[in-house]
Design a protein around this motif. Structure first.
Motif, PDB file in Angstrom:
ATOM      1  N   LEU A 125       5.782  -8.108   8.001  1.00 53.00           N
ATOM      2  CA  LEU A 125       6.773  -8.499   7.002  1.00 53.00           C
ATOM      3  C   LEU A 125       6.455  -9.880   6.427  1.00 53.00           C
ATOM      4  O   LEU A 125       6.239 -10.838   7.161  1.00 53.00           O
ATOM      5  N   LYS A 126       6.425  -9.963   5.086  1.00 57.11           N
ATOM      6  CA  LYS A 126       6.160 -11.226   4.405  1.00 57.11           C
ATOM      7  C   LYS A 126       7.384 -11.781   3.681  1.00 57.11           C
ATOM      8  O   LYS A 126       7.453 -12.978   3.407  1.00 57.11           O
ATOM      9  N   LYS A 127       8.327 -10.890   3.378  1.00 56.58           N
ATOM     10  CA  LYS A 127       9.517 -11.331   2.652  1.00 56.58           C
ATOM     11  C   LYS A 127      10.761 -10.703   3.264  1.00 56.58           C
ATOM     12  O   LYS A 127      10.875  -9.486   3.344  1.00 56.58           O
ATOM     13  N   LEU A 128      11.706 -11.561   3.685  1.00 56.08           N
ATOM     14  CA  LEU A 128      12.982 -11.103   4.235  1.00 56.08           C
ATOM     15  C   LEU A 128      14.113 -11.719   3.420  1.00 56.08           C
ATOM     16  O   LEU A 128      14.216 -12.944   3.308  1.00 56.08           O
ATOM     17  N   SER A 129      14.962 -10.873   2.855  1.00 51.70           N
ATOM     18  CA  SER A 129      16.081 -11.334   2.027  1.00 51.70           C
ATOM     19  C   SER A 129      17.383 -10.752   2.573  1.00 51.70           C
ATOM     20  O   SER A 129      17.510  -9.541   2.721  1.00 51.70           O
ATOM     21  N   LEU A 130      18.340 -11.637   2.835  1.00 46.01           N
ATOM     22  CA  LEU A 130      19.662 -11.225   3.328  1.00 46.01           C
ATOM     23  C   LEU A 130      20.757 -11.935   2.529  1.00 46.01           C
ATOM     24  O   LEU A 130      21.704 -12.482   3.105  1.00 46.01           O
ATOM     25  N   PRO A 131      20.688 -11.923   1.211  1.00 48.88           N
ATOM     26  CA  PRO A 131      21.656 -12.677   0.408  1.00 48.88           C
ATOM     27  C   PRO A 131      22.999 -11.971   0.270  1.00 48.88           C
ATOM     28  O   PRO A 131      23.102 -10.753   0.441  1.00 48.88           O
ATOM     29  N   SER A 132      24.012 -12.769  -0.037  1.00 52.76           N
ATOM     30  CA  SER A 132      25.362 -12.246  -0.327  1.00 52.76           C
ATOM     31  C   SER A 132      25.903 -11.390   0.799  1.00 52.76           C
ATOM     32  O   SER A 132      26.373 -10.268   0.595  1.00 52.76           O
ATOM     33  N   SER A 188      26.317  -1.775   0.593  1.00 56.11           N
ATOM     34  CA  SER A 188      26.644  -0.917   1.728  1.00 56.11           C
ATOM     35  C   SER A 188      27.513  -1.697   2.717  1.00 56.11           C
ATOM     36  O   SER A 188      27.691  -2.901   2.579  1.00 56.11           O
ATOM     37  N   ASN A 189      28.009  -1.002   3.721  1.00 59.41           N
ATOM     38  CA  ASN A 189      28.905  -1.623   4.695  1.00 59.41           C
ATOM     39  C   ASN A 189      28.249  -1.602   6.072  1.00 59.41           C
ATOM     40  O   ASN A 189      28.705  -0.916   6.980  1.00 59.41           O
ATOM     41  N   LEU A 190      27.181  -2.375   6.220  1.00 61.32           N
ATOM     42  CA  LEU A 190      26.415  -2.345   7.465  1.00 61.32           C
ATOM     43  C   LEU A 190      27.052  -3.199   8.560  1.00 61.32           C
ATOM     44  O   LEU A 190      27.045  -2.829   9.724  1.00 61.32           O
ATOM     45  N   ARG A 191      27.526  -4.380   8.204  1.00 62.84           N
ATOM     46  CA  ARG A 191      28.204  -5.323   9.108  1.00 62.84           C
ATOM     47  C   ARG A 191      27.297  -5.841  10.223  1.00 62.84           C
ATOM     48  O   ARG A 191      27.136  -7.035  10.392  1.00 62.84           O
ATOM     49  N   TYR A 220      21.085  -6.651   0.647  1.00 64.78           N
ATOM     50  CA  TYR A 220      21.895  -7.431  -0.291  1.00 64.78           C
ATOM     51  C   TYR A 220      23.318  -6.886  -0.375  1.00 64.78           C
ATOM     52  O   TYR A 220      23.529  -5.685  -0.552  1.00 64.78           O
ATOM     53  N   ASN A 221      24.287  -7.780  -0.216  1.00 55.17           N
ATOM     54  CA  ASN A 221      25.696  -7.415  -0.386  1.00 55.17           C
ATOM     55  C   ASN A 221      26.079  -6.233   0.499  1.00 55.17           C
ATOM     56  O   ASN A 221      26.611  -5.226   0.036  1.00 55.17           O
ATOM     57  N   CYS A 222      25.822  -6.387   1.801  1.00 50.50           N
ATOM     58  CA  CYS A 222      26.101  -5.304   2.755  1.00 50.50           C
ATOM     59  C   CYS A 222      27.073  -5.737   3.854  1.00 50.50           C
ATOM     60  O   CYS A 222      27.147  -5.095   4.906  1.00 50.50           O
ATOM     61  N   HIS A 223      27.778  -6.838   3.647  1.00 51.28           N
ATOM     62  CA  HIS A 223      28.793  -7.318   4.591  1.00 51.28           C
ATOM     63  C   HIS A 223      28.223  -7.601   5.976  1.00 51.28           C
ATOM     64  O   HIS A 223      28.952  -7.514   6.977  1.00 51.28           O
ATOM     65  N   VAL A 224      26.950  -7.939   6.053  1.00 55.99           N
ATOM     66  CA  VAL A 224      26.334  -8.218   7.348  1.00 55.99           C
ATOM     67  C   VAL A 224      26.923  -9.501   7.935  1.00 55.99           C
ATOM     68  O   VAL A 224      26.903 -10.547   7.295  1.00 55.99           O
ATOM     69  N   PRO A 266       0.803  -1.232   0.000  1.00 55.73           N
ATOM     70  CA  PRO A 266       0.000   0.000   0.000  1.00 55.73           C
ATOM     71  C   PRO A 266       0.829   1.272   0.000  1.00 55.73           C
ATOM     72  O   PRO A 266       0.293   2.355  -0.159  1.00 55.73           O
ATOM     73  N   ALA A 267       2.160   1.154   0.208  1.00 60.83           N
ATOM     74  CA  ALA A 267       3.004   2.351   0.309  1.00 60.83           C
ATOM     75  C   ALA A 267       4.130   2.288  -0.721  1.00 60.83           C
ATOM     76  O   ALA A 267       4.102   1.477  -1.647  1.00 60.83           O
ATOM     77  N   ASP A 268       5.139   3.126  -0.562  1.00 62.69           N
ATOM     78  CA  ASP A 268       6.218   3.261  -1.543  1.00 62.69           C
ATOM     79  C   ASP A 268       7.326   2.222  -1.343  1.00 62.69           C
ATOM     80  O   ASP A 268       7.354   1.485  -0.352  1.00 62.69           O
ATOM     81  N   ARG A 269       8.255   2.234  -2.301  1.00 57.25           N
ATOM     82  CA  ARG A 269       9.437   1.372  -2.254  1.00 57.25           C
ATOM     83  C   ARG A 269      10.670   2.252  -2.104  1.00 57.25           C
ATOM     84  O   ARG A 269      10.899   3.155  -2.902  1.00 57.25           O
ATOM     85  N   LEU A 270      11.465   1.982  -1.071  1.00 56.93           N
ATOM     86  CA  LEU A 270      12.683   2.738  -0.803  1.00 56.93           C
ATOM     87  C   LEU A 270      13.896   1.893  -1.185  1.00 56.93           C
ATOM     88  O   LEU A 270      14.023   0.750  -0.741  1.00 56.93           O
ATOM     89  N   GLN A 271      14.781   2.459  -1.991  1.00 58.79           N
ATOM     90  CA  GLN A 271      15.973   1.744  -2.453  1.00 58.79           C
ATOM     91  C   GLN A 271      17.212   2.570  -2.120  1.00 58.79           C
ATOM     92  O   GLN A 271      17.318   3.726  -2.522  1.00 58.79           O
ATOM     93  N   CYS A 272      18.158   1.983  -1.375  1.00 61.84           N
ATOM     94  CA  CYS A 272      19.344   2.708  -0.920  1.00 61.84           C
ATOM     95  C   CYS A 272      20.617   1.923  -1.196  1.00 61.84           C
ATOM     96  O   CYS A 272      20.649   0.699  -1.057  1.00 61.84           O
ATOM     97  N   SER A 273      21.671   2.669  -1.537  1.00 58.43           N
ATOM     98  CA  SER A 273      22.988   2.053  -1.723  1.00 58.43           C
ATOM     99  C   SER A 273      24.060   2.911  -1.076  1.00 58.43           C
ATOM    100  O   SER A 273      23.929   4.139  -0.995  1.00 58.43           O
ATOM    101  N   ASN A 274      25.115   2.234  -0.596  1.00 53.36           N
ATOM    102  CA  ASN A 274      26.245   2.915   0.038  1.00 53.36           C
ATOM    103  C   ASN A 274      25.790   3.800   1.200  1.00 53.36           C
ATOM    104  O   ASN A 274      26.159   4.966   1.313  1.00 53.36           O
ATOM    105  N   VAL A 275      24.950   3.213   2.072  1.00 53.65           N
ATOM    106  CA  VAL A 275      24.375   3.982   3.175  1.00 53.65           C
ATOM    107  C   VAL A 275      24.666   3.311   4.517  1.00 53.65           C
ATOM    108  O   VAL A 275      25.112   2.170   4.575  1.00 53.65           O
ATOM    109  N   THR A 276      24.379   4.029   5.580  1.00 58.93           N
ATOM    110  CA  THR A 276      24.418   3.492   6.939  1.00 58.93           C
ATOM    111  C   THR A 276      22.976   3.300   7.412  1.00 58.93           C
ATOM    112  O   THR A 276      22.028   3.798   6.791  1.00 58.93           O
TER     113      THR A 276
END
Length: 303
Positions: free
Chosen positions: A103-110, A62-65, A85-89, A33-43
């Motif tokens: 939440l219905k979908k959780l993705s933590l790949p790479s 990003s480098n979240l770790r 995705y690809n955030c060094h978590v 029902p709301a928007d999609r937020l897409q972020c890269s190289n962030v904290t």
């Protein structure tokens, strides 16, 4: 003096570049029902400063770790999909996904996750899809899937799992992808047989290539209950079946007729190996074939 000025200028340039690369964009999300937020190289701090009316959040490169406590609680009201995705978590706080009950979908790949912890999922009661592919997961805590009663799709490809107990999986799961894990033969046979019997899809390009192995594992497990309980016996059973297929192929192929002399030499070698195996009380068909293949390899390397 010039060196100092150059260093200051270089630091300024790097800071400016970093600022430019830290990007968040907002767009329409068809699945919510709301928007999609897409972020890269962030904290995580940068993410928390964005608008709250979000159905889907994608964070990548990003480098979240470490994902901190209640990191996404601000978006709990509408958030249906979270993809990091690809955030060094490497690790996640026990309350990182606190309040994300929609939440219905959780993705933590790479990322660099090494284990799945039960505490992460205590509030994710409506989760239907979980993607932890391309991590370094070696362990899944026993009660993880008790927290996910509605889970339908699980992707754990390319991790380091040696086993996954099918009886621990949610009853409603219909897709499970596990290729790229070093599963034991004993575990893989039990898992894939259970999935076949329960109509759970696990077909990927990699699994298609290993369909022959699954069929052999099923035959070995169904044929003898003692074999199904032992990793050593499962491996020996697979080797024996492969050898029998090879022998049948060689003896029936018109392009490779087996001469009497060759058959005699083969029997002599086999008898020799059996005699040696008996001396060590390790006489099983699979063990004999393993020794046979070992000697053949040795002989070939001496040419």
């Amino acid at each position: 003096m010039r060196r100092t000025s150059f260093s200051v200028i270089l630091l300024c340039i790097l800071k400016c570049i970093g600022f430019v690369l830290a990007i968040c964009t907002v767009g329409k999300h068809e699945g919510g029902p709301a928007d999609r937020l897409q972020c890269s190289n962030v904290t995580l701090q940068t993410i928390s400063n964005q608008t709250t009316n979000i159905s889907a959040l994608l964070v990548f490169n990003s480098n979240l770790r470490y994902i901190t406590q209640r990191a996404f609680a601000k978006y709990a009201r509408h958030l249906h999909s979270l993809n990091i995705y690809n955030c060094h978590v490497h690790d996640i706080h026990a309350d990182a996904f606190d309040a994300l009950s929609s939440l219905k979908k959780l993705s933590l790949p790479s990322n660099n996750i090494t284990q799945m912890k039960e505490a992460w999922f205590k509030d994710l009661v409506y989760l239907e899809q979980l993607d932890l592919s391309f991590n370094q997961i070696e362990k899944i805590e026993p009660a993880v899937f008790d927290r996910l009663p509605l889970l339908k799709r699980l992707d754990i490809r390319e991790n380091r799992l040696t086993c996954l107990d099918p009886l621990a999986l949610p009853g409603g799961i219909d897709k499970l992808y596990f290729s790229g894990n070093p599963l034991t033969f004993k575990c893989r046979g039990k898992l894939t047989l259970w999935m076949r019997d329960h109509g759970v899809s696990y077909k990927t390009e990699e699994n298609e290539k290993q369909a022959w192995l699954d069929k052999l594992l099923w035959l070995c497990a169904i044929g003898d209950a003692n074999v199904a309980k032992s990793e050593v016996l499962m491996r020996e059973c697979v080797i024996l079946n492969l050898f029998n297929q090879l022998r049948t192929g060689l003896s029936t192929a018109e392009s490779y007729p087996l001469t009497t002399d060759c058959a005699t030499e083969r029997d002599r070698l086999t008898n020799c190996i059996i005699t040696e195996a008996q001396a060590f009380r390790s006489i099983t068909n699979g063990n004999v074939i393993k020794k046979l293949l070992f000697y053949i390899r040795q002989a070939k390397s001496n040419f």
